[in-house]
Structure formats: C-alpha cells, structure tokens
Enzyme design. Structure first.
Site, mmCIF file in Angstrom:
data_model
loop_
_atom_site.group_PDB
_atom_site.id
_atom_site.type_symbol
_atom_site.label_atom_id
_atom_site.label_comp_id
_atom_site.label_asym_id
_atom_site.label_seq_id
_atom_site.Cartn_x
_atom_site.Cartn_y
_atom_site.Cartn_z
ATOM 1 C CE1 TYR A 72 -4.244 1.732 0.590
ATOM 2 C CE2 TYR A 72 -2.692 3.367 1.412
ATOM 3 C CZ TYR A 72 -3.955 3.032 0.962
ATOM 4 O OH TYR A 72 -4.921 4.006 0.862
ATOM 5 C CG PHE A 124 -7.732 15.750 -25.255
ATOM 6 C CD1 PHE A 124 -7.943 15.333 -26.566
ATOM 7 C CD2 PHE A 124 -8.192 14.938 -24.231
ATOM 8 C CE1 PHE A 124 -8.581 14.131 -26.832
ATOM 9 C CE2 PHE A 124 -8.830 13.728 -24.493
ATOM 10 C CZ PHE A 124 -9.031 13.326 -25.798
ATOM 11 C CG ASP A 125 -12.275 15.200 -25.377
ATOM 12 O OD1 ASP A 125 -11.118 14.868 -25.098
ATOM 13 O OD2 ASP A 125 -13.165 14.381 -25.653
ATOM 14 C CG ASP A 215 -2.476 17.236 -22.208
ATOM 15 O OD1 ASP A 215 -2.016 16.093 -22.008
ATOM 16 O OD2 ASP A 215 -3.626 17.435 -22.624
ATOM 17 C CB ALA A 217 -1.013 12.317 -23.974
ATOM 18 C CE LYS A 258 -4.021 9.446 -24.996
ATOM 19 N NZ LYS A 258 -4.853 9.537 -23.783
ATOM 20 C CG HIS A 450 -17.327 12.888 -27.628
ATOM 21 N ND1 HIS A 450 -17.123 13.881 -26.707
ATOM 22 C CD2 HIS A 450 -16.223 12.116 -27.605
ATOM 23 C CE1 HIS A 450 -15.925 13.722 -26.158
ATOM 24 N NE2 HIS A 450 -15.367 12.655 -26.688
#
Ligand code: F0G
Length: 458
Positions: A72, A124-125, A215, A217, A258, A450
């Site tokens: 843990y 990004f969304d 960001d 990714a 990614k 979406h």
C-alpha cells in the site's frame, strides 16, 4: 540505397480479430444508436477509435508486471516509476494517477477556480472539460495555420504568441492559473509544437509571472518531430530532446496510455514542492495514497519500462512512419486529410470529404459511420459532436475543423491492415456524392457528450 524503416521488434503473441458482413454491421450500428463508442469490440475488425491504452506491451513490460510490488505504501514499483520520470522527464516530484484526466482533475482542483482563464493550444476535450466543469474558460491560442488542413506548416501545434500575449495582457494575473501546452496537439491533428515555440511560450509566461503546464500524452512523438523537422536537433537523441522540452514546463500531466505504452496509468510531475503538497490532498481523496494513486504496483513497473521504450528512436521511427504510410495511401486516393500527417493518427477532413452533409448533421460522425459500415473499421469523430454545447448559451459549437480521426495503436497493426483501411475509405470516397444527409441527436449528456450520445440517421 537508403534502407527503409522497419519495426524494431518482432511478434511473440497474436490476438484474433474477426470480419463481419455488411448486414451485421447495419444492425450493430443501429443498436449502438449510431455511436461508435457503443459498439462491442468484437463487432469491429480494425479498431482505430483511439491510440490510448490500446498499445501492445513488450516482453520486458510483461516481465515487469510479475515484479510489481503491491504494498500500500512505499512500494518499490513507486520508486521505479519515480526514477524513470526523473531520468526521462526531469521532474523531482510526482503523483501517480489512474489516467490522464485524473491527473487533470487532481491538479486543476488545486489551480483552477470559477472565472479563471486558461490559454493553450487546442485543449484536449478532457482538459477543456475539467476547466469548464470548474466554470473557467479555455482560450485557444493555436496558430491560424492549424485550421487550414492543406497548410503544410511543420509545427501546427504551435501557440500563436500574439494571441497568447493578448490574453495575458488583457486579464488580471490572478485569473490565469497557467498556460497549458499540449504536445503533440491532438485536437489540431496530432501536430507537434517546436522547441522554439516551447521556449518562447515559457519566456512570455515568465514575463507575466504565469506557470506553464504541459499536457504530455504524446511527448515522445513530439520529440521525434523536433528531431526530424527543427534545425539544430537532428543530431540530438530523443531523450536529450525530451529533457529540453520539459525544461520549459513548470508542471506536467501525462496520460501514460499513449507514449508510455501502457493500458492504464498517468501522473503529474512537479518541480515545486509546495504545489506538490497541495495536490497530495486531492490525490489521496480522488485517486489513492501518494505511492500508488490509482495504479497497481505492477502497472507502475510496466509504465516505468514503457517510458524508456517509448523514447527510443527506432521504435518512434517505425511508429510514426506507419501512420505516415496510411496517410500517403489516402493522399494517393485523393482523400482530403490533414497535412502534415499526425504523429498518432490520420485526420480526415470531413467537410471536404462530405461537402453535401450540412454541419448541423455532423458530417464527421456520418463519415465514421460510413467507414464502419463499409468494412468494420472504427474511427472517431473529432468535430461538432465532441465540441459540445457552449456552457453559457447551450448552443452547439461548430469548430473550424470537422474531422474523422483514425488513431493507430502502438505496435499492434501491420501495414497490411493499413492497406485495408485505406481501401475501405477509398470505397466510401467513391460514393461520397450519394451521402447527402447525416445524423441528429436523440439524447445527450451535458458535458463530454460524444461518449454517450444517442443518434439517428436523417
Ligand atoms: N490529453 C490528451 C492530449 C489526450 O489525448 C488525452 C486522451 C488526455 C489528455 C486524457 O487522458 O484518456 O488517459 O484520461 N486522449 C484519448 C484519445 C482519449 O483518444 O485521444 P486519459
């Protein structure tokens, strides 16, 4: 002769995929309410919905899975991940999260408040979703060339420094918690940001005392493009480029699904210990304790290994050249796609592909439906459906680009699959003039609609 690119790996295990008939697909897509997210994966032959979490792990990653420490607190897997992040990205502090949007949730809980403004390059969304959910506004400062699908500018992910300075100049500093730079920029077509632009954004942000967050990714694909396209970087290694890129960020989030080639995982990287400590509180609340934050020990091990493999030149070359291989096939068929080809995906310009379908009837979604019906290939709409409604007026937003994305999972498909996809789309292109109507919305969620929207054909 110059040798062609070839994959820097060979195949040890395979997974069966199945073809289907047109009648079956007609029935399945109707049952899915014309939303490709609702299809079962076994109803899809080649799945280009996303490159996120769909990559193939290596033998070394699988062996790391067996070495995972599931303690843990203080697991060795946590320290393995910490070392890999320090070595590759250069951040001293980090918090593991279960994926990219979870990293956004934790970090934005500390930094973003009602009425704030967050400039960036085509957020990004999920990033935009987490900003708007907190009643703040995302301002797109991407260069104008990005919105012209034919323009071959090598760094279409770049931030327009004039647009950015306008935002920084015209708003009080307290209202701008940070600038977010997405590398590569998914929403503008998987397009890279140049090192010069990263440097310039950091400098401008410094002038106004604002933080820069990456960001990240697809940070490694961005580094590959810098090596290939930016003067002065041709002889640098991917790792050297990555380290320099991150030197222009104060903080970063990463969806590791990614470029770190894992099926699940993410993290936030910090330089500032104070900010890290503030984020710890939210991480424990939303994700899990500091040393696992939503991830199993085995997954942290695979992630640490994936960060290393994902930043090797030979792997990146075969990955990005495969995407370009598909792009070139489509271009040869005369199909309108975003140029230059993206790092992780080919984006088809649905406005030019289906000019007869009105924008209110979601042409890119219609194109994705037609692609699926033709041969069982699944792509995804990146257009007006994904753009959601304006949070204030509740009117549909119609972005400049109405795209159908075909994202290529890492180390998964062969170039024969790419040929199959190209011919599928060429067949749809041949009958494009018969496609005159699109779809209408039956049911939708208030945000990120979406994923769950229900549609019907008009
Ligand atoms: N940032 C970028 C640039 C992304 O492309 C994604 C996810 C995220 C953040 C969120 O990460 O999915 O791990 O929570 N993109 C996927 C896609 C979903 O299909 O492009 P996540």
């Amino acid at each position: 002769m110059k040798l062609p690119y070839a994959e820097s790996y060979k195949i040890k295990m395979v997974e069966t995929i199945k073809k289907s008939t047109r009648e079956e697909r007609e029935r399945w897509i109707k049952e899915a309410r014309y939303n490709l997210f609702n299809l079962r994966s076994d109803q899809v032959f080649i799945d280009l919905l996303t490159d996120s979490g769909t990559g193939a792990m290596s033998d070394k990653q699988w062996s790391e899975i067996m070495l995972g420490d599931e303690s843990y607190a203080g697991a060795s897997s946590y320290y393995k991940m910490k070392e890999a992040i320090k070595e590759i990205c250069g951040f001293a502090y980090f918090l593991p999260t279960h994926q990219g949007r979870a990293a956004e949730n934790v970090l934005f809980s500390v930094l973003v408040k009602d009425g704030d403004i967050v400039p960036g390059n085509s957020h990004f969304d999920t990033t935009k979703g987490h900003i708007e959910f907190r009643k703040a506004t995302a301002v797109d400062c991407t260069i104008d060339q990005a919105f012209n699908t034919k323009n071959e500018c090598p760094f279409k992910g770049n931030i327009d420094l004039n647009k950015l300075e306008e935002v920084l100049k015209n708003n009080p500093k307290e209202k701008i918690p940070f600038i977010v730079v997405t590398v590569t920029c998914n929403s503008s077509g998987g397009q890279p940001v140049s090192m010069q632009n990263l440097k310039d954004v950091k400098k401008l942000a410094g002038k106004y005392g604002i933080k820069v967050i990456f960001d990240s990714a697809r940070f490694a694909e961005n580094a590959y493009f810098i090596k290939k396209r930016e003067k002065g970087y041709e002889d640098k290694t991917i790792r050297e480029i990555v380290r320099e890129m991150f030197s222009y960020a104060d903080t970063m989030t990463m969806s590791c699904k990614k470029d770190a080639i894992v099926n699940m995982g993410g993290f936030i990287g910090f330089r500032d210990e104070e900010l890290f400590k503030k984020a710890v509180v939210y991480n424990i609340m939303f994700e899990g304790y500091i040393t696992y934050g939503g991830m199993s020990g085995r997954d942290m091990n695979a992630l640490a290994q994936g960060l290393k493999e994902g930043t090797e030149f030979d792997y990146l070359e075969s990955r990005i050249e495969q995407v370009a291989y598909l792009g070139k096939k489509l271009t040869d068929f005369g199909i309108p796609v975003i140029l230059p080809y993206g790092g992780h995906a080919i984006f088809v310009d649905a406005k030019r592909f289906l000019p007869k379908v009105p924008k209110e009837e979601f042409p890119a979604q219609m194109l994705a439906i037609e692609l699926y019906l033709e041969s069982g290939v699944r792509g995804v709409e990146i257009g007006a459906l994904m753009a959601d409604r304006d949070p204030v007026t509740r009117e549909n937003r119609f972005p400049e680009l109405e795209l159908m994305r075909m994202a290529i999972p890492r180390r998964v498909y062969t170039n024969n699959h790419m040929d199959y996809v190209a011919v599928t789309l060429a067949n749809v292109y041949e009958r494009r003039n018969e496609i005159k109507r699109g779809v209408k919305i039956i049911k939708e969620a208030p945000i990120l609609r979406h994923f769950t929207v229900e549609l019907d054909r008009i």
